[in-house]
Motif scaffolding. Structure first.
Motif, PDB file in Angstrom:
ATOM      1  N   ASN A  24       0.814  -1.216   0.000  1.00  0.00           N
ATOM      2  CA  ASN A  24       0.000   0.000   0.000  1.00  0.00           C
ATOM      3  C   ASN A  24       0.845   1.263   0.000  1.00  0.00           C
ATOM      4  N   GLY A  25       2.166   1.085   0.012  1.00  0.00           N
ATOM      5  CA  GLY A  25       3.062   2.240   0.036  1.00  0.00           C
ATOM      6  C   GLY A  25       3.189   2.914  -1.313  1.00  0.00           C
ATOM      7  N   ARG A  26       3.992   3.971  -1.339  1.00  0.00           N
ATOM      8  CA  ARG A  26       4.131   4.775  -2.552  1.00  0.00           C
ATOM      9  C   ARG A  26       5.247   4.287  -3.477  1.00  0.00           C
ATOM     10  N   ASN A  27       6.041   3.339  -3.026  1.00  0.00           N
ATOM     11  CA  ASN A  27       7.174   2.879  -3.823  1.00  0.00           C
ATOM     12  C   ASN A  27       6.697   1.868  -4.862  1.00  0.00           C
ATOM     13  N   GLU A  28       6.462   2.345  -6.065  1.00  0.00           N
ATOM     14  CA  GLU A  28       5.914   1.488  -7.115  1.00  0.00           C
ATOM     15  C   GLU A  28       6.908   0.412  -7.538  1.00  0.00           C
ATOM     16  N   LYS A  65       6.754  -2.327  -4.982  1.00  0.00           N
ATOM     17  CA  LYS A  65       5.512  -3.084  -5.148  1.00  0.00           C
ATOM     18  C   LYS A  65       5.665  -4.142  -6.241  1.00  0.00           C
TER      19      LYS A  65
END
Length: 275
Positions: free
Chosen positions: A88-92, A95
């Motif tokens: 769910n974090g911002r680090n694509e 992910k």
């Protein structure tokens, strides 16, 4: 068993543990380059690391997780909550790597047993890893007890307290890596915001020196030979305060620590210790 704390604190966390048959990293909160550098000092090539244990999703524990997962031929264990939080974090980029690695089976998720605090054990040949619930402002944080046929290491940081139900499981380990984060008086006198101070002092914050020593008094035993002061706040703690607190708490409780080596950790790696 051997142990070397590569880094500990809010700027990054990573610890190397070697059992009779496995080479393990706990967390990947420093750069892959720094991990390589410190492992090479003790004759260990990163390619020989076979297991990675993640405690929780905060950046100082997973900063190089993507790089480590791509570079290593290892199996990574984390709780389902940690995996969800990372996803769910911002680090694509992270992910994508997490999705690839869980699909390939390189990441294995640890699920609570019947919604209780406890998790299944990880059995790796002669090495047994017990997953310990911790209490922090993360989705599903964990600590670890790593044992082989002769010795055991307990790793617990980033927790507001250690639940008494864990005492029997973690009692009389050869080595403890335990959080000694802050002195409450220094913390409250610091320039940190009131909200941050309350977060650190809460049951889902960080262990104070006194709380850590009281916990240690309940769990250490005749086999205990090394205790690492871990995750020390650089702003709200001092080694001298930790030591003075230890003398008072352990003295008041009648605990003899003369046969125990206490090791201060920091962003700089410790030496390697043979248990």
């Amino acid at each position: 068993m051997r142990i070397k704390v590569l880094a500990s604190g809010s700027t990054g966390n990573c610890t190397y543990v070697e059992t009779a048959d496995h080479k393990i990293l706990i967390d990947a909160g420093i750069s892959k380059r720094a991990i390589d550098f410190e492992l090479n000092k003790i004759g260990i090539n990163f390619s020989s690391i076979d297991t990675l244990l993640i405690t929780h999703e905060h950046d100082d524990h997973v900063r190089s997780l993507g790089t480590v997962l791509k570079a290593g031929n290892l199996t990574c264990y984390m709780t389902s909550g940690t995996y969800k939080a990372l996803g769910n974090g911002r680090n694509e980029a992270l992910k994508k790597i997490l999705q690839e690695k869980i699909t390939s089976g390189a990441i294995l998720l640890l699920n609570r047993i019947d919604e209780s605090m406890f998790y299944p054990e990880i059995s790796l040949d002669e090495t047994l890893i017990q997953v310990l619930p911790t209490f922090h402002d993360a989705l599903e944080p964990a600590g670890y007890k790593i044992s082989d046929s002769m010795q055991s290491i307990v790793y617990i940081t980033d927790t507001g307290y250690v639940h008494t139900s864990l005492y029997e499981t973690i009692r009389n380990a050869n080595c403890y890596v335990l959080e000694f984060n802050h002195d409450p008086y220094i913390l409250m006198s610091s320039n940190r915001t009131y909200a941050l101070k309350m977060r650190i002092l809460s049951d889902h914050g960080h262990l104070s020196n006194e709380d850590a020593f009281v916990t240690l008094a309940h769990i250490m035993g005749e086999r205990t030979k090394i205790v690492f002061y871990a995750h020390i706040s650089q702003e709200c703690n001092l080694t001298e305060i930790i030591e003075l607190t230890g003398k008072k708490v352990m003295g008041d409780l009648g605990m003899d620590t003369s046969g125990v080596k206490f090791v201060v950790t920091s962003p700089v790696a410790t030496e390697v210790y043979q248990l």
